[in-house]
Design a protein around this motif. Structure first.
Motif, mmCIF file in Angstrom:
data_model
loop_
_atom_site.group_PDB
_atom_site.id
_atom_site.type_symbol
_atom_site.label_atom_id
_atom_site.label_comp_id
_atom_site.label_asym_id
_atom_site.label_seq_id
_atom_site.Cartn_x
_atom_site.Cartn_y
_atom_site.Cartn_z
ATOM 1 N N PRO A 19 0.841 -1.195 0.000
ATOM 2 C CA PRO A 19 0.000 0.000 0.000
ATOM 3 C C PRO A 19 0.884 1.256 0.000
ATOM 4 O O PRO A 19 1.976 1.248 0.581
ATOM 5 N N PHE A 20 0.426 2.304 -0.652
ATOM 6 C CA PHE A 20 1.150 3.579 -0.541
ATOM 7 C C PHE A 20 1.075 4.036 0.910
ATOM 8 O O PHE A 20 0.108 3.718 1.608
ATOM 9 N N PRO A 21 2.077 4.790 1.375
ATOM 10 C CA PRO A 21 1.979 5.306 2.748
ATOM 11 C C PRO A 21 0.783 6.244 2.881
ATOM 12 O O PRO A 21 0.285 6.768 1.886
ATOM 13 N N PHE A 24 -0.230 9.749 0.933
ATOM 14 C CA PHE A 24 0.924 9.762 0.027
ATOM 15 C C PHE A 24 0.921 11.008 -0.870
ATOM 16 O O PHE A 24 1.880 11.793 -0.857
ATOM 17 N N ALA A 25 -0.147 11.179 -1.618
ATOM 18 C CA ALA A 25 -0.190 12.296 -2.574
ATOM 19 C C ALA A 25 -0.137 13.633 -1.847
ATOM 20 O O ALA A 25 0.571 14.555 -2.269
ATOM 21 N N ALA A 26 -0.865 13.729 -0.737
ATOM 22 C CA ALA A 26 -0.918 14.994 -0.007
ATOM 23 C C ALA A 26 0.449 15.361 0.567
ATOM 24 O O ALA A 26 0.841 16.535 0.578
ATOM 25 N N ARG A 27 1.174 14.360 1.053
ATOM 26 C CA ARG A 27 2.496 14.626 1.648
ATOM 27 C C ARG A 27 3.517 15.035 0.594
ATOM 28 O O ARG A 27 4.547 15.644 0.927
ATOM 29 N N LEU A 53 11.457 10.338 -0.551
ATOM 30 C CA LEU A 53 10.577 9.505 -1.379
ATOM 31 C C LEU A 53 11.425 8.378 -1.966
ATOM 32 O O LEU A 53 12.360 8.626 -2.725
ATOM 33 N N ILE A 54 11.104 7.157 -1.557
ATOM 34 C CA ILE A 54 11.867 5.984 -1.999
ATOM 35 C C ILE A 54 11.051 5.246 -3.046
ATOM 36 O O ILE A 54 9.856 4.993 -2.852
ATOM 37 N N MET A 107 6.515 2.455 -3.765
ATOM 38 C CA MET A 107 6.969 3.778 -3.357
ATOM 39 C C MET A 107 6.712 3.916 -1.868
ATOM 40 O O MET A 107 5.732 3.392 -1.350
ATOM 41 N N ASP A 108 7.607 4.638 -1.199
ATOM 42 C CA ASP A 108 7.496 4.753 0.244
ATOM 43 C C ASP A 108 8.033 6.127 0.666
ATOM 44 O O ASP A 108 8.779 6.766 -0.077
ATOM 45 N N LEU A 109 7.630 6.547 1.850
ATOM 46 C CA LEU A 109 8.162 7.794 2.421
ATOM 47 C C LEU A 109 8.820 7.465 3.750
ATOM 48 O O LEU A 109 8.304 6.649 4.522
#
Length: 264
Positions: A19-21, A24-27, A53-54, A107-109
């Motif tokens: 799952p995206f963190p 995600f988009a807002a951050r 952003l990884i 993708m990860d933060l």
DNA sequence: GCTTGGACCTGATTGC
DNA sequence: TGCAATCAGGTCCAAG
């Protein structure tokens, strides 16, 4: 993307491989990319928000640059990709699309200040092109290991960033059988292997990567290193060094290609 | 603690 | 032509 601000971020589904963190988009929206870097096969964008952003391409992930930037990129975005899951809009009009049919990428933060503790980075071995990587390092990392050297080289804690193709090619260049137990690789052979790893990586980069089916550069152009494979995907062909037959076997679920005659 | 094998997911290719 | 089986560049996790 370096130096640009993300004016728009669109995640078109809830997950890739993971799952995206949260948010995600807002951050990401409004963040400026201070620096683009890489660790092994992971891309890392340092943001002015304090996050990193990884991004990982998995096996079929691809970034495509489109849109109309004031700078150097004017690539045609082309027809819409069926599996485009993430779109980054840049403040200069650029558009970066991420497509990934198999969704093995992710993708990860992660907080930039704590990036060394990102789980995938924590136990990671040295970069093959760095000074830390050498025959001596390999020999030490292999010591006592009863796994085949092929599997050991794919282990990212031994060397970071080697995949199936380049491991096969490096073992062929070093004349080492993929079936040999890692712990039994001699010091001279470990030196030869370290040198072969560096050569293969350098030549592959020079050739623009290996385009078997999915890989393409951000402008859509293809790599050429696949034309220079010595053993990978060449089962049944003659070894370019000794004339023996190139064989294929499966090790820990992955195809290995090697010359049964001159790799010992 | 180390090692192996299955799981994740879709698309291309191969064989019947 | 159509369908099923197999394979693919990576990584994680459970089981042995």
């Amino acid at each position: 993307m370096e130096g640009r601000r993300l004016s728009r971020v669109e995640a078109r589904r809830a997950d890739l491989r993971f799952p995206f963190p949260e948010n995600f988009a807002a951050r990401l929206t409004g963040a400026r990319i201070e620096r683009m870097g890489r660790r092994a096969k992971y891309l890392a964008a340092d943001l002015d928000t304090g996050d990193c952003l990884i991004m990982h391409l998995g096996m079929t992930g691809r970034f495509t640059i489109g849109g109309r930037q004031q700078g150097k990129f004017h690539h045609d975005a082309g027809p819409p990709e069926r599996h485009e899951h993430v779109v980054f809009g840049l403040d200069d009009g650029g558009r970066i699309g991420y497509s990934d049919p198999r969704r093995f990428g992710f993708m990860d933060l992660w907080p930039l200040a704590d990036i060394e503790n990102y789980p995938a980075f924590r136990a990671m071995g040295p970069e093959p092109m760095s000074n830390r990587f050498s025959g001596a390092w390999l020999r030490e990392a292999f010591r006592g290991r009863r796994t085949p050297v092929k599997a050991a080289l794919l282990d990212q804690s031994m060397v970071a960033g080697l995949g199936n193709i380049y491991v096969c090619e490096a073992l062929w260049r070093a004349g080492i059988s993929p079936k040999r137990l890692a712990g039994s690789v001699s010091a001279p052979k470990a030196e030869a292997l370290a040198a072969a790893v560096r050569e293969v990586i350098a030549e592959a980069i020079e050739a623009g990567g290996s385009s078997i089916s999915d890989f393409a550069a951000t402008d859509g152009s293809l790599g050429y290193f696949q034309h220079r494979f010595s053993v990978y995907d060449r089962e049944g062909e003659a070894c370019g060094r000794c004339g023996g037959g190139v064989k294929r076997l499966v090790q820990s679920g992955r195809s290995t290609f090697y010359c049964g005659a001159c790799q010992r």
